[in-house]
Scaffold this motif. Sequence first.
Motif, PDB file in Angstrom:
ATOM      1  N   THR A 167       0.830  -1.205   0.000  1.00 16.79           N
ATOM      2  CA  THR A 167       0.000   0.000   0.000  1.00 16.79           C
ATOM      3  C   THR A 167       0.860   1.249   0.000  1.00 16.79           C
ATOM      4  N   ARG A 168       0.356   2.294  -0.643  1.00 16.77           N
ATOM      5  CA  ARG A 168       0.996   3.600  -0.584  1.00 16.77           C
ATOM      6  C   ARG A 168       0.309   4.497   0.444  1.00 16.77           C
ATOM      7  N   ASP A 169      -0.715   3.961   1.108  1.00 18.41           N
ATOM      8  CA  ASP A 169      -1.482   4.754   2.065  1.00 18.41           C
ATOM      9  C   ASP A 169      -0.586   5.208   3.219  1.00 18.41           C
ATOM     10  N   PHE A 170      -0.575   6.510   3.467  1.00 15.22           N
ATOM     11  CA  PHE A 170       0.308   7.090   4.484  1.00 15.22           C
ATOM     12  C   PHE A 170      -0.022   6.561   5.879  1.00 15.22           C
ATOM     13  N   ASP A 171      -1.301   6.517   6.234  1.00 13.73           N
ATOM     14  CA  ASP A 171      -1.696   6.097   7.578  1.00 13.73           C
ATOM     15  C   ASP A 171      -1.345   4.641   7.825  1.00 13.73           C
ATOM     16  N   ALA A 172      -1.631   3.776   6.842  1.00 15.59           N
ATOM     17  CA  ALA A 172      -1.314   2.358   6.997  1.00 15.59           C
ATOM     18  C   ALA A 172       0.184   2.144   7.159  1.00 15.59           C
ATOM     19  N   ASN A 173       0.974   2.829   6.350  1.00 19.00           N
ATOM     20  CA  ASN A 173       2.437   2.692   6.432  1.00 19.00           C
ATOM     21  C   ASN A 173       2.979   3.258   7.739  1.00 19.00           C
ATOM     22  N   LYS A 207      -1.454  14.489   7.685  1.00 20.61           N
ATOM     23  CA  LYS A 207      -0.640  14.220   6.490  1.00 20.61           C
ATOM     24  C   LYS A 207      -0.262  15.521   5.782  1.00 20.61           C
ATOM     25  N   GLN A 208      -1.195  16.459   5.719  1.00 18.48           N
ATOM     26  CA  GLN A 208      -0.903  17.742   5.069  1.00 18.48           C
ATOM     27  C   GLN A 208       0.110  18.559   5.875  1.00 18.48           C
ATOM     28  N   VAL A 209      -0.030  18.588   7.200  1.00 20.25           N
ATOM     29  CA  VAL A 209       0.916  19.322   8.037  1.00 20.25           C
ATOM     30  C   VAL A 209       2.320  18.747   7.893  1.00 20.25           C
ATOM     31  N   TYR A 210       2.409  17.439   7.762  1.00 15.43           N
ATOM     32  CA  TYR A 210       3.709  16.773   7.643  1.00 15.43           C
ATOM     33  C   TYR A 210       4.384  17.020   6.298  1.00 15.43           C
ATOM     34  N   ALA A 220       8.273  16.763   3.494  1.00 18.00           N
ATOM     35  CA  ALA A 220       8.237  16.068   2.209  1.00 18.00           C
ATOM     36  C   ALA A 220       8.980  16.862   1.144  1.00 18.00           C
ATOM     37  N   LYS A 221       9.079  16.288  -0.041  1.00 20.60           N
ATOM     38  CA  LYS A 221       9.716  16.968  -1.173  1.00 20.60           C
ATOM     39  C   LYS A 221       8.673  17.848  -1.862  1.00 20.60           C
ATOM     40  N   ARG A 222       8.347  18.941  -1.189  1.00 21.00           N
ATOM     41  CA  ARG A 222       7.370  19.898  -1.700  1.00 21.00           C
ATOM     42  C   ARG A 222       7.996  21.277  -1.751  1.00 21.00           C
ATOM     43  N   SER A 223       7.485  22.124  -2.617  1.00 21.26           N
ATOM     44  CA  SER A 223       8.039  23.471  -2.748  1.00 21.26           C
ATOM     45  C   SER A 223       7.689  24.316  -1.528  1.00 21.26           C
ATOM     46  N   PRO A 224       8.509  25.305  -1.200  1.00 21.17           N
ATOM     47  CA  PRO A 224       8.197  26.194  -0.079  1.00 21.17           C
ATOM     48  C   PRO A 224       6.830  26.846  -0.227  1.00 21.17           C
ATOM     49  N   GLU A 225       6.458  27.193  -1.481  1.00 18.33           N
ATOM     50  CA  GLU A 225       5.160  27.833  -1.706  1.00 18.33           C
ATOM     51  C   GLU A 225       4.017  26.886  -1.339  1.00 18.33           C
ATOM     52  N   ASP A 226       4.156  25.608  -1.719  1.00 20.37           N
ATOM     53  CA  ASP A 226       3.121  24.624  -1.395  1.00 20.37           C
ATOM     54  C   ASP A 226       2.983  24.443   0.111  1.00 20.37           C
ATOM     55  N   VAL A 227       4.132  24.317   0.753  1.00 20.92           N
ATOM     56  CA  VAL A 227       4.123  24.090   2.205  1.00 20.92           C
ATOM     57  C   VAL A 227       3.502  25.284   2.920  1.00 20.92           C
ATOM     58  N   TYR A 228       3.894  26.485   2.512  1.00 19.18           N
ATOM     59  CA  TYR A 228       3.344  27.691   3.137  1.00 19.18           C
ATOM     60  C   TYR A 228       1.835  27.759   2.942  1.00 19.18           C
ATOM     61  N   SER A 229       1.389  27.461   1.742  1.00 24.82           N
ATOM     62  CA  SER A 229      -0.048  27.505   1.445  1.00 24.82           C
ATOM     63  C   SER A 229      -0.820  26.492   2.291  1.00 24.82           C
ATOM     64  N   ILE A 230      -0.257  25.294   2.439  1.00 26.55           N
ATOM     65  CA  ILE A 230      -0.913  24.251   3.228  1.00 26.55           C
ATOM     66  C   ILE A 230      -1.013  24.673   4.692  1.00 26.55           C
ATOM     67  N   ARG A 232       9.848  11.063   6.275  1.00 24.59           N
ATOM     68  CA  ARG A 232       9.997  11.691   4.956  1.00 24.59           C
ATOM     69  C   ARG A 232       9.855  10.652   3.832  1.00 24.59           C
ATOM     70  N   ASP A 233      10.274   9.414   4.087  1.00 28.64           N
ATOM     71  CA  ASP A 233      10.104   8.354   3.081  1.00 28.64           C
ATOM     72  C   ASP A 233       8.630   8.018   2.886  1.00 28.64           C
ATOM     73  N   LEU A 234       7.895   7.930   3.999  1.00 27.39           N
ATOM     74  CA  LEU A 234       6.465   7.611   3.909  1.00 27.39           C
ATOM     75  C   LEU A 234       5.707   8.683   3.138  1.00 27.39           C
ATOM     76  N   LEU A 235       6.093   9.935   3.360  1.00 26.52           N
ATOM     77  CA  LEU A 235       5.452  11.043   2.643  1.00 26.52           C
ATOM     78  C   LEU A 235       5.780  10.994   1.158  1.00 26.52           C
ATOM     79  N   ASP A 236       7.035  10.666   0.836  1.00 26.24           N
ATOM     80  CA  ASP A 236       7.419  10.560  -0.577  1.00 26.24           C
ATOM     81  C   ASP A 236       6.638   9.458  -1.283  1.00 26.24           C
ATOM     82  N   ILE A 237       6.460   8.327  -0.584  1.00 26.33           N
ATOM     83  CA  ILE A 237       5.700   7.212  -1.162  1.00 26.33           C
ATOM     84  C   ILE A 237       4.244   7.618  -1.380  1.00 26.33           C
TER      85      ILE A 237
END
Length: 638
Positions: A344-350, A566-569, A573-583, A611-616
């Motif tokens: 599974t790629r599900d964040f909570d399950a992993n 998951k969004q706060v975390y 993750a490998k997300r842009s600063p703009e995305d993280v700030y917006s979230i 960080r690996d779980l978020l990337d998955i």
Amino acid sequence: ILSLTVGGTVAISLGLLTSVYVATLHENDLWFSNIKEVEREISFRTECGLYYSYYKEMLQAASIQQGLHGLIYDNKTESLRTINILERMNVYQEVFLSILYRILPIQKYLEPVYFYIYTLFGLQALYVIALYVTSWLLSGTWLSGLLAAFWYITNRIDTTRVEFTIPLRENWALPFFAVQIAAITYLFRSHLQPLHEKLTLLAVFISTFLFSLTWQFNQFMMLMQALVLFILDCLDMLPTTKVTWLYIIQLTGILLVCVLQFFNSMILGSLLISFNVSVLLARTVQKNMKMGCLLNRLGKLFFHVLMVLCLTLLVNNFIKKILNLESDEHIFKFLKAKFGFGATRDFDANLYLCEEAFGLLPFNTFARLSDTLLFYAYLFVLLLMAIAAAVVAFQNLSGSANVQSTDKMEISTIVLKPGAAYNLMHTILFGCLALSTMRMKYLWTSHMCVFASFGLCSTEVWGFVLKSVRLYTPQRLCVIRYLVPIIILLYLSCKFCPGIVDELSELREFYDPDTVELMNWIKSNTPKKAVIAGSMQLLAGVKLCTGRILTNHPHYEDKSLRERTKQVYQVYAKRSPEDVYSILRSFGTNYVILEDSICYERRHSRGCRLRDLLDIANGHVSEGGGIVSNRERGWVTV
């Protein structure tokens, strides 16, 4: 009367000594009486701090009514949302204790935190007494209760964790669960007087209700218990009328809790309610299930089991679709992945799969349990009782429901009494649960103490052994059932008492200056209505120590909260600063706590780091485990 008096006195004494023992360990480990208030609160790690914060809120409120209003219309636990804490979480015990502290004239003599922790340590006394009584009821001698209590204490590492996770829900619930098992064991005694039976049913109901009220996982534990009753009833090893009463008590108890929790969706959609309703419905359809020859009964039994399972799934799916319930879907995703029904790629399950507490029971657990002889005794008793159960089950299924031979009655009532049959199946199912999920071992290991001690003091077990080797005499039976537990008690006393004395004399002190500095900085440098984001575990402490508003928290039984977490975390993750700030701003965040322990995580292996779980979950890792290129995934390197 003398035996009852002595046995009862020993039970109460051992319960109180256990309570003092764990309280002393807690004090010695943290120097709790000497550290600052903020350090005391920080010592309530992860979700423990979250639960304790509601006790603190109730005490700080101007009145009980305002405190309750603050919990029902809470806007500090999750930013930009108003939630009902009493509906979402099992915190009625904190409410009750806070009210009790207000009305009792103890404020001058006892600090609120001590009233709280002493209550939990006091419940340990109830826990040990209940284990003691269960073993005593099964064996007929209080010596087995003494052995059960000794084993519980000497195996403390594997039987309880109350001294360092005090507010954890299981520490409230398991004592009541032990009382319920003791009451059920007594209920299955034959020839109970009507008054005694009614009082026992009342004790079962009260303990079931309190157990359900104090732990969010109550439905899963009681489902296991309902399966125990179902299996034994199908094999005709328990009185059907009493089993029916227990199904009804389970349903009544959990529905009452559901009402008190403002019709909590996770309870309404529980498999327990669907299963119990299905069993009772199936019984009305198949009234003559326990009549006929072996093949006839096996066919009826197969059809009955199939009907109950199908009805359970139908009723459960119907309830969930009607009410649109998704509160517990993460648990089933986790179970599906855990038992190999696809990756599974599900964040909570992993997230669950990567936690050691939700992994298999470590092998070194058995080495520790063997060191006290508990595991060896348990396997010995389990093997003999399982053989007896197989024989009794076969004879029950092959015989008639109305005509029983004298030999069969003897085997049914002497070799395997209903109370012993219940505890046998209970320990097997909860043992399977503990082996598959380490966090649940405390449900099994404490009952292991009861089951092993009962077997070693049981006339049925030793009678079976002595008759098998043709050495049976009443005198030999009497000697061996008392001599073996006494030898084990002497062994435990000689080997472990010096270690316990050394443990009680060992002094440590709480030391976490970084977290203390963080909490003090937040209180001094942020507005009281500031919204803070961070890891679930740390934010529980932030709420308790500072009272600031959180974006997320560790009570994970809500779908919207899981998605929010998951969004706060995504900050890791490998997300842009703009995305993280917006979230983060979408949750009203003013401050973010970044933790080195997550950024440079070494506790988990590669693939299980946060960080690996978020990337998955974000699709930033390909199916083969490789990293997708920057251009493919469209993120900006920071």
